[in-house]
Enzyme design. Structure first.
Site, short mmCIF file in Angstrom:
data_model
loop_
_atom_site.label_atom_id
_atom_site.label_comp_id
_atom_site.label_asym_id
_atom_site.label_seq_id
_atom_site.Cartn_x
_atom_site.Cartn_y
_atom_site.Cartn_z
N ASP A 7 0.86 -1.19 0.00
CA ASP A 7 0.00 0.00 0.00
C ASP A 7 0.89 1.24 0.00
O ASP A 7 2.09 1.16 0.30
CB ASP A 7 -0.87 -0.02 1.28
N SER A 8 0.28 2.37 -0.30
CA SER A 8 1.04 3.62 -0.28
C SER A 8 1.46 4.02 1.14
O SER A 8 2.36 4.83 1.31
CB SER A 8 0.20 4.74 -0.89
N TYR A 39 -0.13 8.73 -2.37
CA TYR A 39 0.03 8.53 -3.80
C TYR A 39 -1.13 9.18 -4.58
O TYR A 39 -1.03 9.39 -5.78
CB TYR A 39 -0.03 7.03 -4.14
N GLY A 40 -2.22 9.44 -3.88
CA GLY A 40 -3.49 9.76 -4.52
C GLY A 40 -3.51 10.97 -5.43
O GLY A 40 -4.36 11.07 -6.31
N CYS A 71 -3.99 -1.04 -1.92
CA CYS A 71 -4.23 0.38 -2.17
C CYS A 71 -5.10 0.55 -3.42
O CYS A 71 -4.78 0.01 -4.49
CB CYS A 71 -2.87 1.02 -2.40
N ASN A 72 -6.18 1.31 -3.28
CA ASN A 72 -7.05 1.55 -4.43
C ASN A 72 -6.34 2.33 -5.53
O ASN A 72 -6.56 2.10 -6.71
CB ASN A 72 -8.29 2.34 -3.99
N GLU A 150 -5.78 10.08 8.78
CA GLU A 150 -4.37 10.13 9.21
C GLU A 150 -4.23 10.88 10.53
O GLU A 150 -3.41 10.54 11.37
CB GLU A 150 -3.50 10.85 8.16
N CYS A 182 -11.01 3.78 -1.01
CA CYS A 182 -9.71 4.23 -0.48
C CYS A 182 -9.50 3.50 0.83
O CYS A 182 -10.45 3.34 1.61
CB CYS A 182 -9.74 5.75 -0.26
N THR A 183 -8.28 3.06 1.04
CA THR A 183 -7.99 2.22 2.21
C THR A 183 -8.36 2.87 3.54
O THR A 183 -8.66 2.19 4.50
CB THR A 183 -6.48 1.92 2.26
N HIS A 184 -8.31 4.20 3.59
CA HIS A 184 -8.56 4.88 4.86
C HIS A 184 -10.04 4.93 5.23
O HIS A 184 -10.38 5.08 6.40
CB HIS A 184 -8.07 6.34 4.78
N1 DGL Z 1 -3.94 3.97 0.04
C1 DGL Z 1 -4.54 4.96 -0.82
C2 DGL Z 1 -5.75 4.38 -1.54
O1 DGL Z 1 -6.36 3.41 -1.17
C3 DGL Z 1 -4.91 6.22 -0.08
C4 DGL Z 1 -3.76 7.09 0.37
C5 DGL Z 1 -2.93 7.73 -0.73
O2 DGL Z 1 -3.35 8.72 -1.34
O3 DGL Z 1 -1.84 7.23 -0.93
O4 DGL Z 1 -6.13 4.91 -2.55
#
Ligand code: DGL
Length: 252
Positions: A7-8, A39-40, A71-72, A150, A182-184
């Protein structure tokens, strides 16, 4: 050989948590790129480059024989590139999330929320279209929501206002199902359900778990991050998976 989950950052531990709960005997190793998160808002080229580095680290150092892009953002931009480069079964979170939503919707109107990169890739729209041509998908990029998670701001007026700001246009379109892309966002699911009790809220995990080739191993759990500094990394990790220690990964 362990399943490599990457994941990011540490948000993907929402996915890791469900995998280790469901498959207690299978070895899982997690790698979060906390040094370069988020990463988004990055370009597709950079997301692919970073994702390949994470997958390479896991396959070369831990001989992972299955990969999960938790990670999406990575799943929507880099899954094909990962599949091309590494000769192991690779699972993303988009197809399982779409499958779950298509099963849940009663009026064929699905909402998707995610990062800018995930939403602009159109990956969820394509995944839903592959499953059900009759289903309309309405999307919104919600960059503030991951930042709130976060910071551990999961309740109260501020996340409520942010959720309403992003979701109201989708509600106006008549969606009955929402993909947390999104994972969060699973950490905000209780609040989203409280504000919109009529919505079916879903993510990838339920449909992802059966795709993994479960093995009877030692139930080994390793969590690696590219930067362990910064309070939110440790506190999000603790909130999601408790005492499993964070180890440092040095990407070459
Ligand atoms: N893990 C990213 C996702 O699921 C979210 C956080 C990011 O922007 O890196 O898209």
């Amino acid at each position: 050989m362990p399943v490599g989950v990457f994941d990011s950052g540490v948000g993907g531990l929402t996915v890791y948590r469900e995998l280790i709960r469901a498959l207690p005997d299978t070895d899982f190793i997690y790698l979060g790129d906390t040094a370069r998160v988020p990463y988004g808002a990055r370009s597709k080229e950079i997301i692919i480059q970073y994702a390949l580095e994470l997958a390479r680290y896991l396959t070369e150092n831990y001989h992972t024989d299955q990969l999960v892009a938790a990670c999406n953002t990575i799943s929507s931009c880099a899954l094909e590139a990962i599949e091309r480069e590494f000769n192991v079964p690779t699972f993303g979170v988009i197809a399982p999330g779409a499958e779950s939503a298509v099963e849940l919707t009663k009026n064929n109107r699905i909402g998707v929320i995610g990062t800018l990169a995930t939403i602009s890739s159109g990956a969820y729209k394509q995944a839903v279209a592959r499953l059900s041509g009759a289903t309309a998908v309405f999307q919104a990029a919600c960059p503030l929501l991951a930042a709130l998670v976060e910071e551990g701001i999961l309740e109260g007026e501020i996340p409520q206002l942010a959720i309403k700001m992003y979701l109201e246009p989708l509600i106006d379109k008549g969606i009955d199902t929402l993909i947390l892309g999104c994972t969060h966002y699973p950490l905000l699911a209780p609040l989203i359900r409280e504000i919109y009790p009529h919505l079916s809220v879903t993510d990838s995990t339920k449909k992802l778990i059966p795709r993994i080739d479960a093995k009877v191993e030692n139930g080994r759990r390793i969590i690696m991050v590219t930067d362990a500094g910064g309070g939110s990394t440790e506190s999000l990790k603790t909130r999601l998976v408790g005492g499993i220690p964070l180890k440092k990964a040095a990407l070459s």
